[in-house]
Design a protein around this motif. Structure first.
Motif, PDB file in Angstrom:
ATOM      1  N   GLU A  96       0.818  -1.212   0.000  1.00 39.16           N
ATOM      2  CA  GLU A  96       0.000   0.000   0.000  1.00 39.16           C
ATOM      3  C   GLU A  96       0.850   1.259   0.000  1.00 39.16           C
ATOM      4  OE1 GLU A  96      -3.241   0.313  -0.319  1.00 39.16           O
ATOM      5  OE2 GLU A  96      -3.521  -1.862  -0.476  1.00 39.16           O
ATOM      6  N   VAL A  97       1.981   1.237   0.704  1.00 33.93           N
ATOM      7  CA  VAL A  97       2.862   2.408   0.756  1.00 33.93           C
ATOM      8  C   VAL A  97       3.446   2.693  -0.618  1.00 33.93           C
ATOM      9  CG1 VAL A  97       5.053   3.248   1.662  1.00 33.93           C
ATOM     10  CG2 VAL A  97       3.401   2.235   3.204  1.00 33.93           C
ATOM     11  N   GLN A  98       3.912   1.658  -1.304  1.00 37.06           N
ATOM     12  CA  GLN A  98       4.496   1.857  -2.625  1.00 37.06           C
ATOM     13  C   GLN A  98       3.434   2.258  -3.645  1.00 37.06           C
ATOM     14  OE1 GLN A  98       7.706   1.973  -3.029  1.00 37.06           O
ATOM     15  NE2 GLN A  98       8.075   1.345  -0.904  1.00 37.06           N
ATOM     16  N   ALA A  99       2.243   1.667  -3.552  1.00 37.57           N
ATOM     17  CA  ALA A  99       1.182   1.999  -4.497  1.00 37.57           C
ATOM     18  C   ALA A  99       0.712   3.439  -4.349  1.00 37.57           C
ATOM     19  CB  ALA A  99       0.007   1.038  -4.318  1.00 37.57           C
ATOM     20  N   ALA A 100       0.742   3.966  -3.124  1.00 33.27           N
ATOM     21  CA  ALA A 100       0.300   5.342  -2.883  1.00 33.27           C
ATOM     22  C   ALA A 100       1.404   6.363  -3.089  1.00 33.27           C
ATOM     23  CB  ALA A 100      -0.263   5.465  -1.470  1.00 33.27           C
ATOM     24  N   GLY A 101       2.635   5.918  -3.369  1.00 32.44           N
ATOM     25  CA  GLY A 101       3.734   6.847  -3.586  1.00 32.44           C
ATOM     26  C   GLY A 101       4.298   7.449  -2.311  1.00 32.44           C
ATOM     27  N   PHE A 102       4.261   6.690  -1.212  1.00 32.99           N
ATOM     28  CA  PHE A 102       4.773   7.177   0.070  1.00 32.99           C
ATOM     29  C   PHE A 102       6.043   6.428   0.468  1.00 32.99           C
ATOM     30  CE2 PHE A 102       0.646   8.992   0.238  1.00 32.99           C
ATOM     31  CZ  PHE A 102       0.661   9.992   1.194  1.00 32.99           C
ATOM     32  N   GLY A 103       6.827   6.005  -0.523  1.00 32.02           N
ATOM     33  CA  GLY A 103       8.018   5.214  -0.204  1.00 32.02           C
ATOM     34  C   GLY A 103       9.019   5.945   0.663  1.00 32.02           C
ATOM     35  N   ALA A 104       9.168   7.255   0.476  1.00 28.19           N
ATOM     36  CA  ALA A 104      10.136   8.036   1.252  1.00 28.19           C
ATOM     37  C   ALA A 104       9.519   8.727   2.455  1.00 28.19           C
ATOM     38  CB  ALA A 104      10.794   9.070   0.343  1.00 28.19           C
ATOM     39  N   ALA A 105       8.267   8.472   2.746  1.00 31.22           N
ATOM     40  CA  ALA A 105       7.586   9.165   3.847  1.00 31.22           C
ATOM     41  C   ALA A 105       7.984   8.575   5.190  1.00 31.22           C
ATOM     42  CB  ALA A 105       6.074   9.067   3.663  1.00 31.22           C
ATOM     43  N   ALA A 106       7.899   9.402   6.222  1.00 30.98           N
ATOM     44  CA  ALA A 106       8.138   8.937   7.584  1.00 30.98           C
ATOM     45  C   ALA A 106       6.965   8.075   8.045  1.00 30.98           C
ATOM     46  CB  ALA A 106       8.338  10.123   8.519  1.00 30.98           C
ATOM     47  N   ARG A 107       7.246   7.174   8.974  1.00 29.58           N
ATOM     48  CA  ARG A 107       6.213   6.258   9.459  1.00 29.58           C
ATOM     49  C   ARG A 107       6.030   6.411  10.958  1.00 29.58           C
ATOM     50  NH1 ARG A 107       6.823   0.641   5.961  1.00 29.58           N
ATOM     51  NH2 ARG A 107       7.298   1.660   3.956  1.00 29.58           N
ATOM     52  N   VAL A 108       4.774   6.327  11.367  1.00 29.49           N
ATOM     53  CA  VAL A 108       4.413   6.419  12.781  1.00 29.49           C
ATOM     54  C   VAL A 108       3.508   5.242  13.106  1.00 29.49           C
ATOM     55  CG1 VAL A 108       3.306   7.812  14.574  1.00 29.49           C
ATOM     56  CG2 VAL A 108       4.580   8.936  12.734  1.00 29.49           C
ATOM     57  N   ALA A 109       3.884   4.444  14.092  1.00 30.74           N
ATOM     58  CA  ALA A 109       3.080   3.301  14.520  1.00 30.74           C
ATOM     59  C   ALA A 109       2.244   3.702  15.727  1.00 30.74           C
ATOM     60  CB  ALA A 109       3.971   2.110  14.868  1.00 30.74           C
ATOM     61  N   LEU A 110       0.932   3.474  15.639  1.00 28.34           N
ATOM     62  CA  LEU A 110       0.010   3.864  16.701  1.00 28.34           C
ATOM     63  C   LEU A 110      -1.045   2.782  16.870  1.00 28.34           C
ATOM     64  CD1 LEU A 110      -0.638   7.598  15.727  1.00 28.34           C
ATOM     65  CD2 LEU A 110       0.672   6.815  17.693  1.00 28.34           C
ATOM     66  N   PRO A 111      -1.690   2.718  18.046  1.00 27.08           N
ATOM     67  CA  PRO A 111      -2.861   1.841  18.178  1.00 27.08           C
ATOM     68  C   PRO A 111      -3.957   2.266  17.210  1.00 27.08           C
ATOM     69  CG  PRO A 111      -2.059   2.525  20.330  1.00 27.08           C
ATOM     70  CD  PRO A 111      -1.301   3.335  19.326  1.00 27.08           C
ATOM     71  N   ALA A 112      -4.696   1.302  16.700  1.00 24.81           N
ATOM     72  CA  ALA A 112      -5.713   1.594  15.687  1.00 24.81           C
ATOM     73  C   ALA A 112      -6.748   2.583  16.195  1.00 24.81           C
ATOM     74  CB  ALA A 112      -6.385   0.294  15.242  1.00 24.81           C
ATOM     75  N   GLN A 113      -7.120   2.519  17.468  1.00 27.06           N
ATOM     76  CA  GLN A 113      -8.148   3.401  18.002  1.00 27.06           C
ATOM     77  C   GLN A 113      -7.685   4.852  18.078  1.00 27.06           C
ATOM     78  OE1 GLN A 113      -7.057   0.634  19.386  1.00 27.06           O
ATOM     79  NE2 GLN A 113      -8.791  -0.794  19.329  1.00 27.06           N
ATOM     80  N   ARG A 114      -6.374   5.099  18.089  1.00 23.90           N
ATOM     81  CA  ARG A 114      -5.855   6.452  18.273  1.00 23.90           C
ATOM     82  C   ARG A 114      -5.341   7.086  16.995  1.00 23.90           C
ATOM     83  NH1 ARG A 114      -1.121   6.395  22.130  1.00 23.90           N
ATOM     84  NH2 ARG A 114      -1.133   8.556  21.407  1.00 23.90           N
ATOM     85  N   ALA A 115      -5.343   6.361  15.881  1.00 22.63           N
ATOM     86  CA  ALA A 115      -4.684   6.844  14.668  1.00 22.63           C
ATOM     87  C   ALA A 115      -5.280   8.161  14.174  1.00 22.63           C
ATOM     88  CB  ALA A 115      -4.758   5.775  13.582  1.00 22.63           C
ATOM     89  N   LEU A 116      -6.579   8.195  13.930  1.00 22.15           N
ATOM     90  CA  LEU A 116      -7.207   9.412  13.395  1.00 22.15           C
ATOM     91  C   LEU A 116      -7.207  10.541  14.422  1.00 22.15           C
ATOM     92  CD1 LEU A 116     -10.214   7.877  11.424  1.00 22.15           C
ATOM     93  CD2 LEU A 116      -7.969   8.567  10.564  1.00 22.15           C
ATOM     94  N   ALA A 117      -7.413  10.210  15.697  1.00 24.87           N
ATOM     95  CA  ALA A 117      -7.408  11.247  16.735  1.00 24.87           C
ATOM     96  C   ALA A 117      -6.020  11.857  16.880  1.00 24.87           C
ATOM     97  CB  ALA A 117      -7.884  10.655  18.056  1.00 24.87           C
TER      98      ALA A 117
END
Length: 327
Positions: A96-117
Motif C-alpha cells: 500500500e505504501v508503494q502503491a500510494a507513492g509514500f516510499g520516502a515518507a516517515a512512518r508512525v506506529a500507533l494503536p488503531a483506536q488512536r490513529a485518526l485522533a
C-alpha cells in the motif's frame, strides 16, 4: 484561540518600567564648611541601576517564555507521513505504501483506536504541502473526521480472535439447553461446564429452588423467578427481565428454553450484544480532501515541552538573583 496570547507581549514593558522606577536615597553628610549653607532635605532620585541589568533580562525572558508557552507555538516540521496501526500485516503495508507513492515518507506506529485522533491533535506539526496515509484495521469513527491536509485511508480488517464463554448448566433438562448453545455461531464460542467454577461467566439455573448463597457468576439465566428474590424489582427489556443482586446479574424470560434454532440464535445474540462490548466496525477505505473548516487540535510537541523546561529554569534563576541582590 491560543495564538491570542501573543497580544500580551507588551507586558514585557512591565519589568523595564519596574526597574526604571527604582530609586535610591541621597545620603546627606554634614560638613564643617557647610554650616552657613541653607538646609536641604534628602531627596530620592531616579537612577538606572546597571547592577540589576542581568535580573532585568531574566525577568523579561521569563515573561516572554510564559506567553509563548500559553500561545502554544508549533513549528511545522513533519512532511509526508504514513500512520500504521499496530499489528498490521507488514507485506500488505509495504504494497500500500508503494502503491500510494509514500516510499520516502516517515512512518508512525500507533494503536488503531488512536490513529485518526492523533492526526487531528498533531496536524499543526505537518507542513502545508504534507500528505497523510493511514493503514490498518482502523475502527469507524462516530463522526466523519475533517483534516487540513489530504489524507488517504486504506483499511485491512483483521479476523476477530475467537472468544470463549464458560457456561454451566444446572437443569433437569440439560440437552435442551445444549441444543440452544449449539445454535450460537460467530467468534464467541461456548464452553459448557458440568459444575460452576470460579471462571464461569454464565450459570443457567433451571431449578425451582434458590441457588447456594456462596455461588457467584457475572450472569445468571433463571427459569423460575421465585428462586431469585432480586427479580421482584426487575426491569423489562423486550421479553427479558433482569436485575442485579449479590450473586450477579439475573436474567429471566418466559421463553426459555427456545423451541427452535432461530429463536435460540436471536436470544443468544441479545445476550452477546447486551452483556459484552460491541464488536468494532472497520472503516471503509476512502480519501479525505483538505478542508479549512477542520478543527485545530492542541499540539503537544517538543517545542511546548522545551518552553515548559525553560520556564521552570528561568523562574529558578530569577529567584536566585533576587535573593542574592537582597543580601
Amino acid at each position: 484561540m491560543n495564538s491570542l496570547w501573543w497580544l500580551a507581549l507588551p507586558t514585557l514593558l512591565l519589568p523595564i518600567w519596574w526597574h526604571r522606577k527604582k530609586r535610591v536615597q541621597v545620603k546627606a553628610e554634614p560638613l564643617a564648611s557647610a554650616r552657613f549653607l541653607p538646609r536641604t532635605e534628602p531627596r530620592q532620585m531616579r537612577v538606572w541601576r546597571w547592577s540589576d541589568i542581568v535580573l532585568l533580562i531574566v525577568r523579561c525572558l521569563l515573561l516572554a517564555c510564559a506567553i509563548a508557552w500559553l500561545a502554544d507555538p508549533v513549528f511545522p516540521w513533519r512532511g509526508d507521513t504514513v500512520v500504521v496501526a499496530a499489528g498490521t500485516d507488514a507485506q500488505w503495508t509495504e504494497r500500500e505504501v508503494q502503491a500510494a507513492g509514500f516510499g520516502a515518507a516517515a512512518r508512525v506506529a500507533l494503536p488503531a483506536q488512536r490513529a485518526l485522533a492523533w492526526i487531528g491533535a498533531h496536524e499543526r506539526e505537518f507542513k502545508p504541502q504534507a500528505r497523510l496515509l493511514v493503514l490498518g484495521d482502523i475502527p469507524m469513527p462516530a463522526l466523519l473526521p475533517q483534516f487540513r491536509h489530504p489524507l488517504v485511508l486504506r483499511t485491512l480488517a483483521k479476523p476477530l480472535p475467537p472468544g470463549a464463554a464458560r457456561v454451566a448448566i444446572v437443569s433437569k433438562r440439560p440437552q435442551e439447553w445444549r441444543r440452544m448453545f449449539a445454535a450460537l455461531d460467530g467468534p464467541l464460542r461456548v464452553v459448557l461446564e458440568n459444575v460452576p467454577g470460579p471462571k464461569t461467566e454464565l450459570i443457567v439455573w433451571d431449578m425451582p429452588e434458590a441457588p447456594p448463597a456462596a455461588l457467584r457468576a457475572p450472569l445468571w439465566w433463571a427459569t423460575d423467578a421465585g428462586a431469585f428474590t432480586e427479580l421482584a424489582q426487575s426491569q423489562a427489556l423486550g421479553t427479558l427481565r433482569y436485575a442485579d443482586g449479590a450473586r450477579g446479574r439475573v436474567w429471566a424470560s418466559n421463553a426459555w428454553p427456545p423451541q427452535d434454532p432461530a429463536a435460540a440464535r436471536a436470544l443468544l445474540e441479545s445476550w452477546r450484544t447486551l452483556h459484552y462490548a460491541p464488536l468494532p466496525y472497520t472503516a471503509p477505505a476512502q480519501s479525505f480532501a483538505p478542508t479549512r473548516a477542520a478543527a485545530r487540535g492542541d499540539a503537544n510537541g517538543a517545542l511546548r515541552d522545551f518552553l515548559l523546561l525553560a520556564l521552570i529554569s528561568l523562574f529558578a534563576i530569577e529567584r536566585i538573583l533576587t535573593h542574592a541582590r537582597r543580601r
